[in-house]
Design an enzyme around this catalytic site. Structure first.
Site, PDB file in Angstrom:
ATOM      1  CG  HIS A  67      41.305  10.351 -21.428  1.00  0.00           C
ATOM      2  ND1 HIS A  67      42.165  11.076 -22.241  1.00  0.00           N
ATOM      3  CD2 HIS A  67      41.261   9.106 -21.968  1.00  0.00           C
ATOM      4  CE1 HIS A  67      42.618  10.290 -23.206  1.00  0.00           C
ATOM      5  NE2 HIS A  67      42.082   9.093 -23.069  1.00  0.00           N
ATOM      6  CB  CYS A  68      39.187  15.803 -22.651  1.00  0.00           C
ATOM      7  SG  CYS A  68      39.423  16.764 -21.138  1.00  0.00           S
ATOM      8  CB  ILE A  69      43.587  17.562 -24.137  1.00  0.00           C
ATOM      9  CG1 ILE A  69      43.123  17.322 -25.571  1.00  0.00           C
ATOM     10  CG2 ILE A  69      45.053  17.976 -24.159  1.00  0.00           C
ATOM     11  CD1 ILE A  69      43.252  18.530 -26.462  1.00  0.00           C
TER      12      ILE A  69
ATOM     13  NE  ARG B  26      39.407  20.409 -17.832  1.00  0.00           N
ATOM     14  CZ  ARG B  26      38.734  21.437 -17.364  1.00  0.00           C
ATOM     15  NH1 ARG B  26      37.653  21.243 -16.641  1.00  0.00           N
ATOM     16  NH2 ARG B  26      39.117  22.672 -17.611  1.00  0.00           N
TER      17      ARG B  26
ATOM     18  CG  MET C  92      38.701  13.839 -26.569  1.00  0.00           C
ATOM     19  SD  MET C  92      37.904  13.887 -24.956  1.00  0.00           S
ATOM     20  CE  MET C  92      37.131  12.278 -24.867  1.00  0.00           C
TER      21      MET C  92
END
Length: 486
Positions: free
Chosen positions: A30-32, A34, A126
Site C-alpha cells: 500500500h501507499c498513502i 491505495r 514509502m
C-alpha cells in the site's frame, strides 16, 4: 473506535472477495491512499462492484498493479486485509503478477525488471515519507525560531529540535537499507548494520578530509560520505539478499550463523565503498544537476508543463516512481525545485473541488467537494480527484490549467522547497532553513493563492453546474447462462 475497526474489517473482507480471493493474490502493498494488488489474473477482479463499495474511491490498473483507492484510512484497511491473508508476507518482494515472470520476449523481461526496480525503490522510501515530511516542517519551524530570535543556536532547545529534524535524513541509509531489505525478502537487520558501517563517524571524517581508500595505478578510490543518500543502500540491500542466500548454501549449517554475516558484510561493504556507492552517487548528482539544466533552459515553461500534467500520473498511480527523485534532491542538495513545481498541482485539485462545492446547491456534492478540498489542502489529492473532479471531467481540466499557471510562476520566480510535503499544510516547506522567511516563502504564498483562485474560478464559471450529471458507473453485464442464487 470499535465501530471503525468493524467497518474496516468488513470493507477489507469485501475487497478481498472482489479481487478474486486470496488465491488470486501474488502480493499486496500500500501507499498513502491505495491498496496495490499484484494479481495472478486481473480478469477475476470485479472492478465495477469494487467501485460501488462505500469506502472505495476508485480503481486504477497501471504498472502491472490493480490499485484500489481507499483514501487516508489505507493503513487500517491494509492491516485488516493482511490479517485475512495468513500466507502473505509483508517482507516479500513486491513482485509483478505471475504471468509477467514467464515473459520470454525481450520487452516482457524489460517490463518485469522495470516493475521490480520501481517496486523496491518505492517500498524503501514509502514507509518514511511522512517522517521525512514532518522532519522538513520541523526544520522550517526551527529556521523561523532562529531568525526571529526565539531560539539561539547555542541553546539546548536548538540542539534537541535540530536533532529531531535532522535524524531521519542523517540516518537515511540505515532506514532505506532496512526497508529495501524487507521489500526484497532479505535480511533487514544485516542491511541496516551495513548502512551503519558506511556512516561510521571515522569513515565520514575520512571522506570529509578527502582521504583515499586505496589507489590502483592512476585510479584513486576515495572515501565517500553516504549520509543523506538513498540509492547506494538500495543496491546494497539487493546484494545482501543475493549473497546471503548463496553463502548459506555453501557453508555447513553449524557455522552459518557466524560466518554468513562476516562474509556478506565484507563483500557488500567493499563493493559499496569501491564501486557501486561512488558510481550511484555520481549518477544521483547528475540527475540533480540535469534538473537544474532543464530549469535553466526555460524554467517557466518547464514548470507549467510538469505541474499541469503531474496529476495525470497520480491517476495512474505512477507518481510514486518520481517521489524518490524528490527525496534524492533533498538528501543530496537539501532542497528540490521539482518538488516545489509539482506541489502546486495539489493546490490546483483543491481549487477545482472548492469551486464545485461553492457553486453546487446539492448537499451531497457540497460534502464531497469540501471533503476533497480539505484533503488536498493536507497534501492528498485522491478524494478531490476521484470524488469530484474526474467524475465531472471539466473540474479536472480546470485543476490542470490552474496547476500549470502555478507551475509556470514557480519556474519563473525560481521558487524552491526544503521539505517533501506540499499544498497549504506544506507552506512552511518554502522557508529557507538558513535565511528564514524571505521572498521565496512569499512567492510560494502568492502562487498558492493564484493557483487556488484560477482553478476555483474556471471550475465555477465553466467547469461545473448542478445540471451536470456525475459520471455513472457501468452496470456489470449479466451472464444469462449463470444461475444466481436468491
Amino acid at each position: 473506535m470499535a465501530k471503525k475497526e468493524t467497518d474496516y474489517k468488513q470493507l477489507a473482507e469485501e475487497i478481498l472477495a472482489l479481487v478474486g480471493g486470496e488465491e488470486n493474490i501474488d502480493n499486496v502493498i500500500h501507499c498513502i491512499t491505495r491498496l496495490r494488488f499484484y494479481l495472478k489474473d486481473d480478469s477475476k477482479a470485479d472492478k465495477e462492484s469494487l467501485e460501488d463499495l462505500s469506502g472505495v474511491m476508485g480503481i486504477v490498473e497501471a504498472n502491472n498493479q490493480f490499485q484500489v483507492i481507499v483514501g487516508q484510512a489505507v493503513d487500517e484497511i491494509y492491516k485488516e486485509l493482511t490479517a485475512l491473508l495468513p500466507n502473505q508476507q509483508e517482507e516479500k518482494e513486491a513482485e509483478s503478477p505471475s504471468r509477467f515472470k514467464d515473459q520470454k520476449t525481450f520487452m516482457g523481461k524489460v517490463r518485469y525488471g522495470f516493475n521490480q526496480v520501481i517496486g523496491v525503490i518505492t517500498g524503501a522510501v514509502m514507509p518514511i515519507i511522512h517522517i521525512l515530511a514532518a522532519s522538513g516542517i520541523i526544520k522550517s519551524v526551527l529556521a523561523i525560531g532562529t531568525t526571529s530570535g526565539w531560539i539561539t543556536e547555542s541553546g539546548s532547545a536548538y540542539l534537541i529540535i535540530n536533532a529531531m529534524a535532522d535524524t531521519v535524513f542523517y540516518f537515511l541509509p540505515i532506514l532505506i537499507g532496512y526497508n529495501a531489505a524487507k521489500r526484497l525478502g532479505g535480511n533487514p537487520v544485516l542491511t541496516a548494520v551495513i548502512g551503519g558501517v558506511i556512516m561510521y563517524p571515522s569513515i565520514l571524517e575520512a571522506a570529509e578530509e578527502e582521504l583515499l581508500i586505496l589507489s590502483v595505478g592512476p585510479v584513486d578510490f576515495p572515501y565517500v560520505a553516504y549520509t543523506y543518500s538513498i540509492f547506494p543502500m538500495i543496491l546494497a540491500a539487493w546484494l545482501v539478499k543475493i549473497l546471503e542466500d548463496r553463502v548459506r548454501k555453501w557453508l555447513p549449517s553449524y557455522i552459518q550463523s557466524i560466518f554468513t554475516p562476516i562474509i556478506v558484510m565484507s563483500i557488500v561493504v567493499a563493493v559499496t565503498f569501491l564501486f557501486t556507492g561512488p558510481v550511484i552517487t555520481w549518477i544521483s548528482l547528475g540527475l540533480a544537476e540535469g534538473l537544474q539544466v532543464l530549469l535553466s533552459w526555460n524554467a517557466a515553461i518547464f514548470g507549467g508543463i510538469i505541474a499541469g500534467l503531474y496529476q495525470i500520473l497520480v491517476i495512474f498511480g505512477l507518481h510514486w516512481g518520481i517521489i524518490p527523485i524528490y527525496v534524492n534532491d533533498f538528501a543530496l542538495l537539501g532542497y528540490s525545485y521539482l518538488s516545489a513545481i509539482v506541489s502546486f498541482s495539489i493546490v490546483g485539485q483543491a481549487g477545482a473541488a472548492l469551486g464545485v462545492a461553492v457553486k453546487s446547491k446539492k448537499p451531497k456534492i457540497k460534502e464531497l467537494g469540501y471533503a476533497g478540498t480539505i484533503s488536498a489542502f493536507c497534501g492528498i489529492t485522491e478524494p478531490a480527484i476521484y470524488g469530484i473532479n474526474l467524475r465531472f471531467r471539466r473540474p479536472f481540466i480546470a485543476a490542470s490549467i490552474g496547476s500549470a499557471v502555478g507551475g509556470f510562476f514557480t519556474g519563473l520566480l525560481r521558487v524552491n522547497m526544503w521539505s517533501i510535503i506540499g499544498s497549504i499544510i506544506g507552506l512552511p516547506s518554502y522557508i529557507d532553513p538558513d535565511a528564514g522567511i524571505n521572498s521565496n516563502f512569499w512567492y510560494a504564498v502568492m502562487i498558492t493563492i493564484l493557483t487556488l483562485v484560477v482553478s476555483c474560478l474556471i471550475t465555477y464559471f465553466w467547469g461545473y453546474n448542478d445540471d451536470m450529471k456525475m459520471e455513472q458507473k457501468r452496470e456489470k453485464p449479466k451472464n444469462p447462462g449463470k444461475v444466481v442464487p436468491e
